[in-house]
Design a protein around this motif. Structure first.
Motif, PDB file in Angstrom:
ATOM      1  N   PHE A 256      61.062   4.411  52.720  1.00  0.00           N
ATOM      2  CA  PHE A 256      62.133   5.409  52.631  1.00  0.00           C
ATOM      3  C   PHE A 256      62.572   5.467  51.177  1.00  0.00           C
ATOM      4  O   PHE A 256      62.890   4.436  50.573  1.00  0.00           O
ATOM      5  CB  PHE A 256      63.313   5.046  53.525  1.00  0.00           C
ATOM      6  N   MET A 257      62.597   6.696  50.621  1.00  0.00           N
ATOM      7  CA  MET A 257      62.886   6.854  49.197  1.00  0.00           C
ATOM      8  C   MET A 257      64.028   7.840  48.975  1.00  0.00           C
ATOM      9  O   MET A 257      64.170   8.827  49.694  1.00  0.00           O
ATOM     10  CB  MET A 257      61.639   7.365  48.460  1.00  0.00           C
ATOM     11  N   ILE A 258      64.815   7.562  47.963  1.00  0.00           N
ATOM     12  CA  ILE A 258      65.851   8.464  47.468  1.00  0.00           C
ATOM     13  C   ILE A 258      65.584   8.686  45.990  1.00  0.00           C
ATOM     14  O   ILE A 258      65.288   7.737  45.257  1.00  0.00           O
ATOM     15  CB  ILE A 258      67.264   7.868  47.661  1.00  0.00           C
ATOM     16  N   VAL A 259      65.679   9.939  45.547  1.00  0.00           N
ATOM     17  CA  VAL A 259      65.540  10.271  44.136  1.00  0.00           C
ATOM     18  C   VAL A 259      66.789  11.022  43.697  1.00  0.00           C
ATOM     19  O   VAL A 259      67.220  11.968  44.356  1.00  0.00           O
ATOM     20  CB  VAL A 259      64.295  11.141  43.868  1.00  0.00           C
ATOM     21  N   ALA A 260      67.391  10.597  42.578  1.00  0.00           N
ATOM     22  CA  ALA A 260      68.580  11.258  42.042  1.00  0.00           C
ATOM     23  C   ALA A 260      68.173  12.241  40.961  1.00  0.00           C
ATOM     24  O   ALA A 260      67.452  11.892  40.027  1.00  0.00           O
ATOM     25  CB  ALA A 260      69.536  10.218  41.456  1.00  0.00           C
ATOM     26  N   VAL A 261      68.622  13.508  41.094  1.00  0.00           N
ATOM     27  CA  VAL A 261      68.357  14.522  40.079  1.00  0.00           C
ATOM     28  C   VAL A 261      69.678  15.120  39.617  1.00  0.00           C
ATOM     29  O   VAL A 261      70.646  15.194  40.376  1.00  0.00           O
ATOM     30  CB  VAL A 261      67.417  15.632  40.605  1.00  0.00           C
ATOM     31  N   ASN A 262      69.720  15.545  38.357  1.00  0.00           N
ATOM     32  CA  ASN A 262      70.976  16.036  37.788  1.00  0.00           C
ATOM     33  C   ASN A 262      71.281  17.474  38.155  1.00  0.00           C
ATOM     34  O   ASN A 262      72.445  17.870  38.228  1.00  0.00           O
ATOM     35  CB  ASN A 262      70.937  15.899  36.258  1.00  0.00           C
ATOM     36  N   ASP A 263      70.243  18.292  38.348  1.00  0.00           N
ATOM     37  CA  ASP A 263      70.436  19.715  38.625  1.00  0.00           C
ATOM     38  C   ASP A 263      70.082  19.977  40.078  1.00  0.00           C
ATOM     39  O   ASP A 263      68.908  20.002  40.445  1.00  0.00           O
ATOM     40  CB  ASP A 263      69.553  20.554  37.696  1.00  0.00           C
ATOM     41  N   PHE A 264      71.110  20.197  40.897  1.00  0.00           N
ATOM     42  CA  PHE A 264      70.886  20.332  42.331  1.00  0.00           C
ATOM     43  C   PHE A 264      71.988  21.191  42.901  1.00  0.00           C
ATOM     44  O   PHE A 264      73.170  20.954  42.642  1.00  0.00           O
ATOM     45  CB  PHE A 264      70.874  18.950  42.991  1.00  0.00           C
ATOM     46  N   ASN A 265      71.633  22.204  43.694  1.00  0.00           N
ATOM     47  CA  ASN A 265      72.631  23.141  44.214  1.00  0.00           C
ATOM     48  C   ASN A 265      73.511  22.532  45.283  1.00  0.00           C
ATOM     49  O   ASN A 265      74.644  22.975  45.491  1.00  0.00           O
ATOM     50  CB  ASN A 265      71.943  24.378  44.788  1.00  0.00           C
ATOM     51  N   MET A 266      72.993  21.538  45.987  1.00  0.00           N
ATOM     52  CA  MET A 266      73.731  20.945  47.104  1.00  0.00           C
ATOM     53  C   MET A 266      74.077  19.489  46.796  1.00  0.00           C
ATOM     54  O   MET A 266      73.950  19.027  45.672  1.00  0.00           O
ATOM     55  CB  MET A 266      72.898  21.065  48.379  1.00  0.00           C
ATOM     56  N   GLY A 267      74.503  18.772  47.837  1.00  0.00           N
ATOM     57  CA  GLY A 267      74.796  17.350  47.673  1.00  0.00           C
ATOM     58  C   GLY A 267      73.536  16.520  47.768  1.00  0.00           C
ATOM     59  O   GLY A 267      73.297  15.640  46.942  1.00  0.00           O
ATOM     60  N   ALA A 268      72.716  16.807  48.771  1.00  0.00           N
ATOM     61  CA  ALA A 268      71.481  16.047  48.969  1.00  0.00           C
ATOM     62  C   ALA A 268      70.640  16.771  50.005  1.00  0.00           C
ATOM     63  O   ALA A 268      71.095  17.702  50.665  1.00  0.00           O
ATOM     64  CB  ALA A 268      71.790  14.622  49.421  1.00  0.00           C
ATOM     65  N   MET A 269      69.400  16.296  50.156  1.00  0.00           N
ATOM     66  CA  MET A 269      68.464  16.941  51.071  1.00  0.00           C
ATOM     67  C   MET A 269      67.644  15.889  51.786  1.00  0.00           C
ATOM     68  O   MET A 269      67.116  14.972  51.168  1.00  0.00           O
ATOM     69  CB  MET A 269      67.559  17.894  50.283  1.00  0.00           C
TER      70      MET A 269
END
Length: 891
Positions: A256-269
């Motif tokens: 299970f992976m999570i990736v953090a990105v700076n430019d994102f229209n929502m909170g998470a996906m």
């Protein structure tokens, strides 16, 4: 100007897909100035649609088609039809393989849908309809396929290559490139597809599932953020354990992976196995993230993880059913947060937000049912109604069925529909069938009106007591105002949890007429199902005081003729924590409305001392949870006061609320100062811990400081500056800064703002907080401050977080400055929407909400707000996102 109105899509027109995609094999060649996408689709005629071979219509936008092969036949231009949105071709067999190659440009994708670049990394956002910007596909949630994805990129620039599922192969290529292949064994729709390629570091951990499987856990971030991930990892492990213990839902992949990105229209996906998060929902460390940010990270990590079952393993048939996954999962993450922290405080926070914002949405031009019946642009329906009200609908089901009955229903739902794309009706049916299996007669037909009828029901309650007969009756009258497209509403099922209190605050045994003595309980749930309905309780020896809608058991506007003395009594005696808080809010609303009237009439302002004494009692009661005390000290917001006003007088609301805060500061100075000092001493002695008890202490400390600084006393200013300077955590530092920003101490305000910006100029998320504190300040000159801040090097319109932090905070939280009588705030927002429409339509449309509520204000402001909406409409070619909101707002 737009020459063609976007097409309206209706739920009633839904039809199953003509074709299905059993296997999806994707190969991405990623380059800095373009990317190539090669897709192999194993397709077949959908047997549910009957015989024959109708044309195959694939979705596709902003794609350059390079080649197209059906089975072994390369198609020429005359073999297909290509438009801006679709590729149409004619299959010649019931089963076939379609190969395509397209060129796309992630590097110029400012809309942040499909495949795009953020801070130099490739990433995706495909919900709701972003996959069609990656390749030609049946981009709809009821087309589920098994995906195998290969990525190829420069090894130096993009050493990490990720996609859904489990990694199955990797290797090197010529020219300094490398590749990796991922395989997802579970069927999923295209909106759950994900890809990430970048120079990322990760922290790794593991989780042992309830069946003793080891799952690898990884959180990927840019190297400079590697020290801010542990809280998210801890939250993930808590979420996985909670979902096993409460719902028996076990994770199903090896990683299970999570990736953090700076430019994102929502909170998470919640992409299967590869969740992509806005960095604000991952990165948390005491020095740079507030308690609220820590709690948000925990909640969002939980929400996206819980989607693995309520959204991924069981997904929605069409986008009208969006609340099937989102409302259910919001309910699940709220229950998780309640278990991890204070259940009462969590409920208070959620209801306060719902009443202020979702109720306003219900009363506005974009009002829609939890399951809407039409839309132009699905991105506009990721709304508080779908999420927050949808969660309340699920909560009502749990209230009606009981915790065990609801668990049986969810078990049946997951078992019955695993691997399927289903509807809200399927969810309700599973709940009803599970009750039937358990021997409980239950018909949820009427309950389903919560999914189909828009608006917030109003529930008026009256009482009658017969001392001779010792009976007490409550009569409930429900109605729901007209909303766009729905004039008349049928009665809802409204579960009302209640208790009756005697003159000592004790709960009386409740037994309705016709029930035996064994039925008596102190708290019960009444189902109000008629437009008018009465319930009579027997053996009530004295006139009781009703505690109604405990725990906010239904999302309705409740009215009961409580006196101020009765509200004070409930604040002190009600055993339901939510209703204690709510009684305080109702008392404060009554007092503030009185002050608003005094302002409007030009009379001297006089604060009802019953509010002062009620809050003094709360403040000096050290047996109460400090977080509860902090919530009860918080006056209703200006936004909420505007929402409950027939015509919102923003100037009078602001003046009245500020007067009340100032009076409370003076009258309660000593107990506020004592509580502040006690908690501040505890803060100095204790290292930062992201736990509920510590959150509670800091919340009380900081609201006390916000009141105390209104007194303008030198010792409070000194304490505020000391807290700012020596705090070891962002919660206390930012709270002190916010107090100074809203204070008359100009020199200290300027110096502290400059110091904060200098300390944290390299931390984008912290600078967002710096922007928001200033944007929300109600001091004069708000618009000028925001315009100046837009020129700051840390601000950019291309980043959604910055837009929300500065423009969104100003328009949504700073009512007194945004609603300036000259309309300057409205003109400013319209200009930003017009600018954003061209680059990021989703963010543009979401900034429009304050303008859409123009009917709430006086005639002069109405005219000014409408003029700006009309200016946006006439500004040129609008995206469907912005066009839908503006056009509906002007109807």
């Amino acid at each position: 100007m737009r020459t063609e109105q976007p097409k309206m899509i209706y739920l009633k027109d839904y039809q199953a897909p003509e074709y299905l995609i059993d296997e999806t094999n994707l190969t991405f060649e990623l380059f800095d100035d373009h990317s190539l996408v090669h897709a192999q689709l194993l397709m077949r005629r959908n047997p549910a649609r009957g015989a024959g071979l109708p044309p195959l219509v694939l979705d596709g936008q902003q794609l350059e088609l390079l080649s197209l092969v059906m089975d072994d036949h390369e198609l020429q231009v005359g073999d297909y039809q290509l438009t801006d949105n679709h590729l149409t071709l004619q299959p010649t067999a019931a089963s076939f393989t379609l190969n395509s190659s397209v060129r796309i440009h992630p590097e110029t994708n400012t809309a942040l849908e499909g495949l795009y670049k953020s801070s130099g990394m490739f990433c995706t956002q495909c919900e709701a309809e972003g996959f069609r910007k990656i390749t030609y596909y049946l981009d709809r949630p009821d087309v589920m396929s098994r995906f195998t994805t290969s990525l190829s990129a420069s090894k130096q620039d993009y050493p990490v290559l990720l996609s859904n599922g489990n990694p199955i192969a990797s290797g090197s290529e010529e020219g300094g490139r490398h590749w990796a292949t991922w395989q997802d064994p579970f069927m999923k729709p295209a909106y759950l597809f994900a890809l990430v390629a970048g120079d990322l570091w990760c922290i790794e951990d593991s989780f042992t599932t309830m069946s003793a499987r080891e799952v690898t856990l990884r959180i990927y971030v840019e190297p400079e953020n590697i020290d801010k991930c542990q809280h998210a990892m801890d939250s993930l492990k808590k979420s996985m354990r909670w979902d096993e213990e409460v719902y028996s839902r076990e994770y199903d992949l090896d990683i299970f992976m999570i990736v953090a990105v700076n430019d994102f229209n929502m909170g998470a996906m919640e992409n299967k196995g590869l969740n992509i998060f806005n960095s604000s929902c991952v990165l948390a460390r005491a020095e740079t993230a507030t308690d609220a940010a820590h709690q948000r990270v925990e909640a969002v990590v939980a929400h996206e993880y819980f989607h693995n079952w309520s959204g991924n393993r069981v997904t929605c048939r069409d986008w009208f059913q969006l609340s099937l996954k989102e409302g259910f999962t919001v309910f699940r993450d709220a229950e998780f947060s309640a278990d991890m922290n204070s259940r009462t405080v969590k409920r208070i926070e959620d209801v306060a937000y719902l009443r202020t914002h979702q109720f306003a949405e219900d009363a506005g031009p974009m009002a829609h049912a939890v399951r809407p019946d039409s839309f132009m642009e699905i991105s506009n329906f990721y709304t508080l109604t779908v999420y927050e009200k949808g969660s309340e609908v699920v909560r009502m089901l749990q209230t009606l069925l009981g915790a065990e009955g609801f668990r049986r229903g969810s078990d049946l739902y997951f078992a019955r529909h695993d691997g399927q794309a289903v509807t809200c009706d399927d969810f309700i049916q599973a709940m009803q069938d599970a009750a039937s299996i358990a021997g409980q007669a239950l018909d949820l037909s009427q309950f389903k009106r919560w999914y189909s009828q828009a608006g917030t029901p109003r529930l008026a309650v009256s009482e009658a007591y017969d001392p001779a007969a010792k009976t007490y009756s409550l009569t409930f009258r429900q109605d729901c105002p007209a909303s766009p497209g729905q004039v008349a509403k049928l009665p809802f099922v409204i579960p009302v949890e209640l208790a009756l209190l005697d003159d000592q605050g004790r709960e009386l045994p409740l037994r309705l007429v016709g029930e035996g003595a064994e039925a008596a309980v102190s708290t019960r749930v009444l189902s109000v199902v008629e437009a008018e309905q009465s319930f009579t309780f027997v053996d009530i020896a004295e006139r009781p005081l009703p505690s109604l809608l405990r725990g906010f058991s239904a999302p309705v506007k409740l009215s009961f003729p409580y006196s101020r003395a009765q509200l004070q009594f409930l604040m002190q005696h009600d055993s339901d924590g939510f209703n204690r808080w709510d009684a305080g809010q109702q008392l404060a609303v009554q007092v503030l409305r009185e002050l608003i009237g005094q302002v409007q009439r030009g009379e001297p302002l006089l604060l009802d001392q019953r509010l002062v004494e009620a809050l003094r009692t709360v403040l000096t009661n050290e047996s109460l949870d400090p977080a509860m005390v902090a919530e009860m000290l918080s006056l209703p917001s200006e936004a909420y006061l505007a929402e409950i006003s027939e015509v919102a007088d923003v100037d009078a609301i602001h003046a009245a609320r500020e007067f009340a805060r100032k009076q409370l500061s003076e009258a309660l100075f000593e107990p506020l100062w004592q509580r502040y000092q006690d908690n501040r001493v505890a803060s100095r002695r204790t290292a930062y811990v992201a736990q509920a008890a510590h959150f509670a202490r800091r919340s009380l400390q900081n609201i006390a400081l916000s009141y105390l600084l209104l007194s303008e006393r030198p010792q409070v200013l000194a304490a505020c500056l000391e807290q700012y300077e020596v705090a070891d955590n962002m919660t206390e530092r930012l709270a002190a800064l916010a107090c100074l920003v809203n204070s008359p101490f100009e020199n200290e305000r300027a110096q502290t703002l400059a110091d904060f910006a200098e300390q944290f100029k390299a931390n984008s998320l912290v600078m967002d907080q710096w922007f928001s504190v200033q944007a929300a300040s109600g001091l004069p000159g708000g618009l000028q401050r925001v315009q100046q801040l837009m020129t700051h090097p840390a601000f950019t319109l291309s980043n959604p977080n910055k837009v929300r932090a500065l423009i969104g905070a100003f328009a949504g939280q700073n009512l007194i400055n945004f609603h300036a009588a000259d309309g300057s705030g409205y003109r400013f927002l319209a200009e930003q929407v017009i600018s954003l429409n061209a680059s990021n339509p989703q963010i543009a449309s979401r900034q429009l909400a304050p303008l859409t509520r123009w009917r709430k204000y006086d005639a002069s402001r109405q005219a000014l707000m409408k003029a700006e909406l009309e200016r946006i409409l006439a500004s040129g070619e609008l995206s469907s996102d912005v066009y839908e909101v503006v056009s509906k707002s002007l109807l």
